[in-house]
Design a protein around this motif. Sequence first.
Motif, PDB file in Angstrom:
ATOM      1  N   LEU A   1       0.824  -1.212   0.000  1.00  0.00           N
ATOM      2  CA  LEU A   1       0.000   0.000   0.000  1.00  0.00           C
ATOM      3  C   LEU A   1       0.858   1.261   0.000  1.00  0.00           C
ATOM      4  CD1 LEU A   1      -2.894  -0.993   2.417  1.00  0.00           C
ATOM      5  CD2 LEU A   1      -2.987  -0.741  -0.061  1.00  0.00           C
ATOM      6  N   ASP A   2       1.986   1.218   0.707  1.00  0.00           N
ATOM      7  CA  ASP A   2       2.897   2.355   0.727  1.00  0.00           C
ATOM      8  C   ASP A   2       3.446   2.616  -0.674  1.00  0.00           C
ATOM      9  OD1 ASP A   2       4.511   4.402   2.020  1.00  0.00           O
ATOM     10  OD2 ASP A   2       6.207   3.051   1.636  1.00  0.00           O
TER      11      ASP A   2
ATOM     12  N   ALA B   1       2.038   1.661  -3.469  1.00  0.00           N
ATOM     13  CA  ALA B   1       0.926   1.995  -4.367  1.00  0.00           C
ATOM     14  C   ALA B   1       0.570   3.474  -4.304  1.00  0.00           C
ATOM     15  CB  ALA B   1      -0.294   1.140  -4.037  1.00  0.00           C
ATOM     16  N   TRP B   2       0.541   4.069  -3.103  1.00  0.00           N
ATOM     17  CA  TRP B   2       0.174   5.481  -3.041  1.00  0.00           C
ATOM     18  C   TRP B   2       1.271   6.358  -3.624  1.00  0.00           C
ATOM     19  CZ3 TRP B   2       2.435   9.662  -0.821  1.00  0.00           C
ATOM     20  CH2 TRP B   2       3.372   9.459   0.191  1.00  0.00           C
ATOM     21  N   ARG B   3       2.531   5.918  -3.502  1.00  0.00           N
ATOM     22  CA  ARG B   3       3.624   6.700  -4.104  1.00  0.00           C
ATOM     23  C   ARG B   3       3.531   6.674  -5.631  1.00  0.00           C
ATOM     24  NH1 ARG B   3       8.530   7.117  -0.366  1.00  0.00           N
ATOM     25  NH2 ARG B   3       7.674   6.429   1.616  1.00  0.00           N
TER      26      ARG B   3
ATOM     27  N   LEU C   1       0.808   6.219  -7.331  1.00  0.00           N
ATOM     28  CA  LEU C   1      -0.368   7.007  -7.681  1.00  0.00           C
ATOM     29  C   LEU C   1      -0.049   8.501  -7.723  1.00  0.00           C
ATOM     30  CD1 LEU C   1      -3.444   7.089  -8.199  1.00  0.00           C
ATOM     31  CD2 LEU C   1      -3.718   7.308  -5.731  1.00  0.00           C
ATOM     32  N   VAL C   2       0.695   8.989  -6.744  1.00  0.00           N
ATOM     33  CA  VAL C   2       1.043  10.414  -6.705  1.00  0.00           C
ATOM     34  C   VAL C   2       1.921  10.782  -7.896  1.00  0.00           C
ATOM     35  CG1 VAL C   2       2.361  12.146  -5.419  1.00  0.00           C
ATOM     36  CG2 VAL C   2       0.732  10.690  -4.224  1.00  0.00           C
TER      37      VAL C   2
END
Length: 103
Positions: A8-9, A11-13, A15-16
């Motif tokens: 998840l860590d 994945a959000w990076r 995405l940004v």
Amino acid sequence: MNQILAALDAAWRILVVGIVLGAILPTLFGFGIRALAWGTGGDAETHDEGVMPPPHPVGRWIAGAIFALVIVVVLLGLGYILAHGLGMTITFNGLMPVFTPKA
């Protein structure tokens, strides 16, 4: 559980970065094109009279600043990819980025 949090860590990076490079930079480039058209006296709409609006020098300055920002961001991204491909990191010891070996 740690693997899920790590995924998840990451994945959000991703995405940004995808939003910044896939949406914000092309939008900035579009604003630069619009400012350049305003700076040369162009208009996005057609007029029946055929009379062009007067040029605005400020539009050229704005377009140049936006294009410079887009170019700097692209070059920094390429530098980041190149540095990590060579096993280095990028450090900012002043104004210019420097490739330093990983310790």
